[in-house]
Design a protein around this motif. Structure first.
Motif, short mmCIF file in Angstrom:
data_model
loop_
_atom_site.label_atom_id
_atom_site.label_comp_id
_atom_site.label_asym_id
_atom_site.label_seq_id
_atom_site.Cartn_x
_atom_site.Cartn_y
_atom_site.Cartn_z
N PRO A 216 0.81 -1.23 0.00
CA PRO A 216 0.00 0.00 0.00
C PRO A 216 0.84 1.27 0.00
CG PRO A 216 -0.90 -1.59 1.56
CD PRO A 216 0.41 -2.14 1.10
N HIS A 217 1.99 1.24 0.66
CA HIS A 217 2.85 2.42 0.68
C HIS A 217 3.26 2.80 -0.74
CE1 HIS A 217 6.06 5.19 1.88
NE2 HIS A 217 6.83 4.58 0.98
N LEU A 218 3.69 1.82 -1.53
CA LEU A 218 4.10 2.11 -2.91
C LEU A 218 2.89 2.49 -3.77
CD1 LEU A 218 6.22 2.35 -5.05
CD2 LEU A 218 6.13 -0.14 -5.40
N ALA A 219 1.76 1.83 -3.52
CA ALA A 219 0.55 2.18 -4.26
C ALA A 219 0.19 3.65 -4.06
CB ALA A 219 -0.61 1.29 -3.83
N ASP A 220 0.33 4.13 -2.81
CA ASP A 220 0.06 5.54 -2.51
C ASP A 220 1.06 6.45 -3.23
OD1 ASP A 220 -2.08 4.92 -0.91
OD2 ASP A 220 -0.96 5.03 0.98
N GLN A 221 2.32 6.05 -3.22
CA GLN A 221 3.35 6.86 -3.87
C GLN A 221 3.11 6.94 -5.38
OE1 GLN A 221 4.59 8.29 -0.88
NE2 GLN A 221 6.37 8.45 -2.21
N SER B 266 0.31 6.53 -6.97
CA SER B 266 -0.97 7.16 -7.32
C SER B 266 -0.83 8.67 -7.50
CB SER B 266 -2.03 6.85 -6.26
OG SER B 266 -1.74 7.50 -5.04
N ILE B 267 0.26 9.25 -6.95
CA ILE B 267 0.51 10.69 -7.13
C ILE B 267 0.61 11.03 -8.61
CG2 ILE B 267 2.18 12.55 -6.70
CD1 ILE B 267 2.92 11.11 -4.09
N ILE C 174 -7.76 6.14 -11.70
CA ILE C 174 -6.77 5.10 -11.41
C ILE C 174 -6.34 5.19 -9.95
CG2 ILE C 174 -4.57 4.10 -12.09
CD1 ILE C 174 -4.98 5.22 -14.86
N GLN C 175 -6.24 6.41 -9.40
CA GLN C 175 -5.96 6.56 -7.97
C GLN C 175 -7.01 5.82 -7.14
OE1 GLN C 175 -5.70 10.69 -6.88
NE2 GLN C 175 -4.04 11.15 -8.30
N GLU C 176 -8.27 6.03 -7.50
CA GLU C 176 -9.36 5.41 -6.76
C GLU C 176 -9.32 3.89 -6.92
OE1 GLU C 176 -12.72 7.38 -8.46
OE2 GLU C 176 -12.61 9.08 -7.06
N HIS C 177 -8.95 3.43 -8.09
CA HIS C 177 -8.86 2.00 -8.32
C HIS C 177 -7.74 1.38 -7.48
CE1 HIS C 177 -9.16 -1.83 -10.27
NE2 HIS C 177 -7.95 -1.76 -10.77
N LEU D 275 6.12 -0.18 -13.46
CA LEU D 275 4.95 -0.56 -12.69
C LEU D 275 3.81 0.41 -12.93
CD1 LEU D 275 3.45 -2.29 -10.69
CD2 LEU D 275 4.63 -1.11 -8.81
N ASN D 276 4.10 1.70 -12.98
CA ASN D 276 3.07 2.67 -13.31
C ASN D 276 2.45 2.36 -14.67
OD1 ASN D 276 2.15 4.74 -11.62
ND2 ASN D 276 4.08 5.84 -11.73
N GLN D 277 3.30 2.02 -15.63
CA GLN D 277 2.82 1.71 -16.97
C GLN D 277 1.96 0.45 -16.96
OE1 GLN D 277 5.98 1.73 -19.85
NE2 GLN D 277 4.65 1.12 -21.55
N LEU D 278 2.37 -0.56 -16.18
CA LEU D 278 1.59 -1.79 -16.07
C LEU D 278 0.21 -1.51 -15.48
CD1 LEU D 278 1.41 -4.92 -16.23
CD2 LEU D 278 2.37 -4.96 -13.91
N ILE D 279 0.18 -0.69 -14.42
CA ILE D 279 -1.09 -0.37 -13.77
C ILE D 279 -2.05 0.32 -14.76
CG2 ILE D 279 -2.15 1.14 -12.03
CD1 ILE D 279 0.40 0.58 -10.31
N VAL D 280 -1.54 1.26 -15.52
CA VAL D 280 -2.38 1.98 -16.49
C VAL D 280 -2.84 1.03 -17.59
CG1 VAL D 280 -2.42 3.80 -18.22
CG2 VAL D 280 -1.34 4.22 -16.01
N THR D 281 -1.93 0.20 -18.10
CA THR D 281 -2.27 -0.73 -19.19
C THR D 281 -3.37 -1.70 -18.76
OG1 THR D 281 -0.03 -0.60 -20.10
CG2 THR D 281 -1.35 -2.50 -20.73
N VAL D 282 -3.23 -2.26 -17.55
CA VAL D 282 -4.23 -3.21 -17.06
C VAL D 282 -5.56 -2.50 -16.80
CG1 VAL D 282 -4.82 -4.75 -15.14
CG2 VAL D 282 -2.51 -4.79 -16.13
#
Length: 287
Positions: free
Chosen positions: A97-102, A104-105, A111-114, A161-168
């Motif tokens: 969760p710490h990295l997810a928060d970082q 999401s900035i 995507i932040q909400e997701h 990882l940011n790119q993976l999150i957006v792609t998915v």
């Protein structure tokens, strides 16, 4: 009935300075059914078998990516214990969760909400299919960068990882939008038939009206109505003829022509086959 499961804790899996881990794992029957206190993206790269998640079981094959939120129990299993069976090879991208928060900035609000929903039990697991190889490419790059562990690797890992999150995210929610557009477009096809059912409407004509190929239209009729195009048109004509038989005193030969049958014999035969009564018997039963 809920299955018992172990809990995998982040301090035993994630690299402390990164808050994440990417690995390549050949699935077996030894890993226990488990949940974890980190988010996991699991990409099936090889083999086949099953993914047990919650109370469900999914067959797996190359190209599937599963998103597992915090607290959701799951495990991969090979299809068989036989040596000849091709065991699943899965790339796992884990982050806390710490990295997810970082991260999401740098993401837009949806995507932040997701990401937030994946950490607070507000989201279910889901899967997407890597139809163009873009997800596999990102997973391979993540794994290579994690293994390299050299200057700039942390920056590269976070960017990938940011790119993976957006792609998915795009793959999941654009697919839902495509489904809505498909349903709306198919509704127009059905509406066209409602107004032209008495004509010799061909798939080629519907293709011109809708922009879908004849093959696509056949697939959509089966998907949305459970019938082939020909069967749907026939059932529509019979339904319209029933309305006319109940609501008018017109001769049956005229009704047959009004609903698109050139032959009264063909109409009588088709009507009896679908309704179980002849048109005359149906009219009498409706009085």
């Amino acid at each position: 009935m809920n299955r018992t499961h172990e809990v995998f804790e982040r301090q035993y899996f994630l690299q402390e300075n990164l808050h994440m881990l990417v690995n390549r794992f050949t699935e077996d029957f030894l890993v226990p059914y488990h949940a974890h206190d980190f988010i996991e993206f699991c990409y099936v790269a090889e083999g086949n078998g099953f993914h047990h998640i919650g109370q469900e079981t999914f067959p797996i094959h190359k190209g599937l990516l599963f998103v597992i939120p915090i607290g959701v129990a799951h495990v991969f299993r090979p299809a068989s214990s036989e040596r000849s069976s091709k065991q699943p090879v899965v790339y796992n991208c884990l982050f806390d969760p710490h990295l997810a928060d970082q991260l999401s900035i740098f993401q837009e609000l949806p995507i932040q909400e997701h990401l937030s929903s994946l950490t607070n039990n507000a989201s279910s697991y889901y899967s997407v299919f890597d139809r163009d190889g873009s997800i596999e490419s990102l997973m391979l790059q993540l794994h290579q960068e994690m293994s390299a562990n050299k200057l700039g690797s942390k920056t590269m890992l976070y960017a990938l990882l940011n790119q993976l999150i957006v792609t998915v995210y795009r793959r999941k929610f654009e697919a839902q939008e495509d489904e809505r557009n498909e349903s709306a477009g198919f509704h127009l096809v059905i509406d066209y038939l409602e107004h032209n059912f008495n004509k010799a409407v061909t798939l080629s004509e519907l293709s011109h009206v809708s922009g879908w190929s004849s093959r696509q239209l056949q697939r959509l009729f089966l998907k949305h109505t459970g019938q082939s195009y020909g069967a749907y048109l026939q059932s529509l004509r019979i339904r319209k003829s029933c309305e006319l038989l109940r609501g008018s005193s017109q001769k049956i030969a005229i009704i047959a022509e009004l609903v698109g049958y050139a032959s009264i014999d063909s109409f009588n035969s088709t009507f009896k086959k679908n309704v179980g009564l002849t048109p005359t018997e149906y009219r009498k039963s409706s009085l």
